[in-house]
Design a protein around this motif. Sequence first.
Motif, PDB file in Angstrom:
ATOM      1  N   VAL A   1      41.372  45.570  33.894  1.00  0.00           N
ATOM      2  CA  VAL A   1      40.182  45.161  33.142  1.00  0.00           C
ATOM      3  C   VAL A   1      39.193  46.311  32.949  1.00  0.00           C
ATOM      4  O   VAL A   1      39.207  47.299  33.689  1.00  0.00           O
ATOM      5  CB  VAL A   1      39.429  43.999  33.840  1.00  0.00           C
ATOM      6  N   SER A   2      38.351  46.142  31.971  1.00  0.00           N
ATOM      7  CA  SER A   2      37.186  47.004  31.802  1.00  0.00           C
ATOM      8  C   SER A   2      36.018  46.141  31.367  1.00  0.00           C
ATOM      9  O   SER A   2      36.103  45.445  30.358  1.00  0.00           O
ATOM     10  CB  SER A   2      37.447  48.080  30.745  1.00  0.00           C
ATOM     11  N   SER A   3      34.957  46.163  32.144  1.00  0.00           N
ATOM     12  CA  SER A   3      33.760  45.406  31.779  1.00  0.00           C
ATOM     13  C   SER A   3      33.028  46.120  30.661  1.00  0.00           C
ATOM     14  O   SER A   3      32.247  45.529  29.929  1.00  0.00           O
ATOM     15  CB  SER A   3      32.830  45.269  32.981  1.00  0.00           C
ATOM     16  N   GLU A   4      33.306  47.396  30.555  1.00  0.00           N
ATOM     17  CA  GLU A   4      32.663  48.244  29.547  1.00  0.00           C
ATOM     18  C   GLU A   4      33.203  47.917  28.146  1.00  0.00           C
ATOM     19  O   GLU A   4      32.434  47.740  27.215  1.00  0.00           O
ATOM     20  CB  GLU A   4      32.955  49.708  29.909  1.00  0.00           C
ATOM     21  N   THR A   5      34.523  47.843  28.010  1.00  0.00           N
ATOM     22  CA  THR A   5      35.133  47.600  26.685  1.00  0.00           C
ATOM     23  C   THR A   5      35.611  46.155  26.531  1.00  0.00           C
ATOM     24  O   THR A   5      36.065  45.774  25.462  1.00  0.00           O
ATOM     25  CB  THR A   5      36.356  48.509  26.474  1.00  0.00           C
TER      26      THR A   5
ATOM     27  N   THR B   1      39.919  47.901  38.057  1.00  0.00           N
ATOM     28  CA  THR B   1      38.664  47.876  37.290  1.00  0.00           C
ATOM     29  C   THR B   1      38.403  49.228  36.609  1.00  0.00           C
ATOM     30  O   THR B   1      39.054  50.221  36.938  1.00  0.00           O
ATOM     31  CB  THR B   1      37.468  47.564  38.207  1.00  0.00           C
ATOM     32  N   LYS B   2      37.452  49.227  35.698  1.00  0.00           N
ATOM     33  CA  LYS B   2      37.015  50.451  34.997  1.00  0.00           C
ATOM     34  C   LYS B   2      38.173  51.157  34.300  1.00  0.00           C
ATOM     35  O   LYS B   2      38.280  52.388  34.317  1.00  0.00           O
ATOM     36  CB  LYS B   2      36.310  51.409  35.979  1.00  0.00           C
ATOM     37  N   CYS B   3      39.064  50.353  33.711  1.00  0.00           N
ATOM     38  CA  CYS B   3      40.260  50.916  33.077  1.00  0.00           C
ATOM     39  C   CYS B   3      39.942  51.834  31.905  1.00  0.00           C
ATOM     40  O   CYS B   3      40.782  52.646  31.516  1.00  0.00           O
ATOM     41  CB  CYS B   3      41.201  49.790  32.651  1.00  0.00           C
ATOM     42  N   ASP B   4      38.726  51.704  31.376  1.00  0.00           N
ATOM     43  CA  ASP B   4      38.341  52.600  30.276  1.00  0.00           C
ATOM     44  C   ASP B   4      38.183  54.046  30.734  1.00  0.00           C
ATOM     45  O   ASP B   4      38.150  54.961  29.920  1.00  0.00           O
ATOM     46  CB  ASP B   4      37.021  52.108  29.654  1.00  0.00           C
ATOM     47  N   LEU B   5      38.110  54.252  32.052  1.00  0.00           N
ATOM     48  CA  LEU B   5      37.887  55.613  32.565  1.00  0.00           C
ATOM     49  C   LEU B   5      39.177  56.401  32.794  1.00  0.00           C
ATOM     50  O   LEU B   5      39.136  57.556  33.198  1.00  0.00           O
ATOM     51  CB  LEU B   5      37.068  55.569  33.865  1.00  0.00           C
ATOM     52  N   VAL B   6      40.317  55.768  32.549  1.00  0.00           N
ATOM     53  CA  VAL B   6      41.588  56.506  32.678  1.00  0.00           C
ATOM     54  C   VAL B   6      42.368  56.388  31.365  1.00  0.00           C
ATOM     55  O   VAL B   6      42.190  55.442  30.605  1.00  0.00           O
ATOM     56  CB  VAL B   6      42.461  55.983  33.854  1.00  0.00           C
TER      57      VAL B   6
ATOM     58  N   THR C   1      23.042  41.332  44.219  1.00  0.00           N
ATOM     59  CA  THR C   1      23.513  41.605  45.579  1.00  0.00           C
ATOM     60  C   THR C   1      23.661  43.113  45.737  1.00  0.00           C
ATOM     61  O   THR C   1      24.676  43.609  46.163  1.00  0.00           O
ATOM     62  CB  THR C   1      24.873  40.930  45.860  1.00  0.00           C
ATOM     63  N   LYS C   2      22.651  43.799  45.328  1.00  0.00           N
ATOM     64  CA  LYS C   2      22.686  45.259  45.391  1.00  0.00           C
ATOM     65  C   LYS C   2      22.448  45.739  46.822  1.00  0.00           C
ATOM     66  O   LYS C   2      21.903  45.027  47.643  1.00  0.00           O
ATOM     67  CB  LYS C   2      21.620  45.825  44.458  1.00  0.00           C
ATOM     68  N   PRO C   3      22.854  46.989  47.109  1.00  0.00           N
ATOM     69  CA  PRO C   3      22.628  47.556  48.437  1.00  0.00           C
ATOM     70  C   PRO C   3      21.187  47.350  48.883  1.00  0.00           C
ATOM     71  O   PRO C   3      20.278  47.463  48.079  1.00  0.00           O
ATOM     72  CB  PRO C   3      22.901  49.044  48.232  1.00  0.00           C
TER      73      PRO C   3
ATOM     74  N   GLY D   1      35.719  43.491  47.049  1.00  0.00           N
ATOM     75  CA  GLY D   1      35.957  44.894  46.702  1.00  0.00           C
ATOM     76  C   GLY D   1      34.931  45.793  47.346  1.00  0.00           C
ATOM     77  O   GLY D   1      33.906  45.332  47.832  1.00  0.00           O
ATOM     78  N   ARG D   2      35.248  47.068  47.362  1.00  0.00           N
ATOM     79  CA  ARG D   2      34.316  48.067  47.862  1.00  0.00           C
ATOM     80  C   ARG D   2      33.066  48.069  47.007  1.00  0.00           C
ATOM     81  O   ARG D   2      33.149  47.781  45.809  1.00  0.00           O
ATOM     82  CB  ARG D   2      34.985  49.435  47.686  1.00  0.00           C
ATOM     83  N   SER D   3      31.955  48.432  47.590  1.00  0.00           N
ATOM     84  CA  SER D   3      30.734  48.542  46.796  1.00  0.00           C
ATOM     85  C   SER D   3      30.969  49.545  45.670  1.00  0.00           C
ATOM     86  O   SER D   3      31.696  50.529  45.848  1.00  0.00           O
ATOM     87  CB  SER D   3      29.585  49.007  47.679  1.00  0.00           C
ATOM     88  N   ASN D   4      30.421  49.244  44.502  1.00  0.00           N
ATOM     89  CA  ASN D   4      30.517  50.136  43.344  1.00  0.00           C
ATOM     90  C   ASN D   4      31.846  50.052  42.589  1.00  0.00           C
ATOM     91  O   ASN D   4      32.068  50.802  41.652  1.00  0.00           O
ATOM     92  CB  ASN D   4      30.259  51.592  43.770  1.00  0.00           C
ATOM     93  N   VAL D   5      32.709  49.137  42.990  1.00  0.00           N
ATOM     94  CA  VAL D   5      34.014  49.028  42.327  1.00  0.00           C
ATOM     95  C   VAL D   5      33.886  48.389  40.940  1.00  0.00           C
ATOM     96  O   VAL D   5      34.794  48.461  40.115  1.00  0.00           O
ATOM     97  CB  VAL D   5      35.002  48.235  43.224  1.00  0.00           C
ATOM     98  N   GLY D   6      32.719  47.742  40.702  1.00  0.00           N
ATOM     99  CA  GLY D   6      32.506  47.088  39.411  1.00  0.00           C
ATOM    100  C   GLY D   6      32.606  45.576  39.495  1.00  0.00           C
ATOM    101  O   GLY D   6      32.824  44.904  38.488  1.00  0.00           O
ATOM    102  N   LYS D   7      32.379  45.045  40.688  1.00  0.00           N
ATOM    103  CA  LYS D   7      32.518  43.591  40.909  1.00  0.00           C
ATOM    104  C   LYS D   7      31.439  42.803  40.162  1.00  0.00           C
ATOM    105  O   LYS D   7      31.754  41.832  39.468  1.00  0.00           O
ATOM    106  CB  LYS D   7      32.485  43.286  42.407  1.00  0.00           C
ATOM    107  N   SER D   8      30.185  43.235  40.280  1.00  0.00           N
ATOM    108  CA  SER D   8      29.102  42.522  39.582  1.00  0.00           C
ATOM    109  C   SER D   8      29.333  42.564  38.077  1.00  0.00           C
ATOM    110  O   SER D   8      29.207  41.547  37.395  1.00  0.00           O
ATOM    111  CB  SER D   8      27.750  43.167  39.859  1.00  0.00           C
ATOM    112  N   SER D   9      29.688  43.727  37.584  1.00  0.00           N
ATOM    113  CA  SER D   9      29.918  43.880  36.146  1.00  0.00           C
ATOM    114  C   SER D   9      31.054  42.980  35.680  1.00  0.00           C
ATOM    115  O   SER D   9      30.971  42.367  34.619  1.00  0.00           O
ATOM    116  CB  SER D   9      30.264  45.335  35.808  1.00  0.00           C
ATOM    117  N   LEU D  10      32.109  42.899  36.484  1.00  0.00           N
ATOM    118  CA  LEU D  10      33.254  42.070  36.098  1.00  0.00           C
ATOM    119  C   LEU D  10      32.873  40.593  36.062  1.00  0.00           C
ATOM    120  O   LEU D  10      33.192  39.888  35.094  1.00  0.00           O
ATOM    121  CB  LEU D  10      34.430  42.293  37.059  1.00  0.00           C
TER     122      LEU D  10
END
Length: 196
Positions: A175-179, A141-146, A53-55, A30-39
Amino acid sequence: LELPHFYFFAGAKTPNSFPVPDLPELAFVGRSNVGKSSLINALGDSRSARTSTKPGFTQQINFYAVGSLFNMVDMPGYGFAYVKEEEKVKWKELIESYISQRELLLRIYVLLDARHGLSVSLCNNLVILERHQVAFQIVLTKCDLVTAVDLARRHVLVEKGLAEFRHAVDKPLMVSSETSAGIFMMRKEMLRLAGG
Ligand code: GDP
């Protein structure tokens, strides 16, 4: 439902440093910041430590063994604005050599922010997966944001956009890694795929 404890066992910066395939593999891209590490963290348990594996860190493919069931493969994120052209070429070579060589690669999870649709650049990357005949599944990803309504709409649009791809398998996951929404379902799917 939990996945077995997973642990890092190899990092590959070049195609000739890939570990010998031993278990079925499920890869994440995935693109950077898509939430891959969190997932990946959300899918594992608290004992499943991961390397960062941060920038700024060298781009490499990280391999994690999930018990003795399967390997989880964390591909380096792409789309860093400041990355030099030669780094992009290297990234593409590394990914392409991985997907073209791995006989035990079951599926690639292609992560997509639920707030975004299928972009031209993402579709170009999907074309590469098609060319190598690798099965892939979109993970929103980040489904909690919509809102639920927007998410349902996005899901339909993405599914329609995938119609032309022969190697797009199953419906997009949400998915949401947050919720933790969708995490249980994704673990279950992964275990089913790996035959565990
Ligand atoms: P990566 O670069 O793809 O590995 O992305 P990260 O996992 O580091 O996440 C990038 C940013 O998005 C971080 O600020 C995270 O806190 C945030 N993020 C990741 N997953 C979620 C999620 O499910 N919901 C929300 N609201 N934010 C998330």
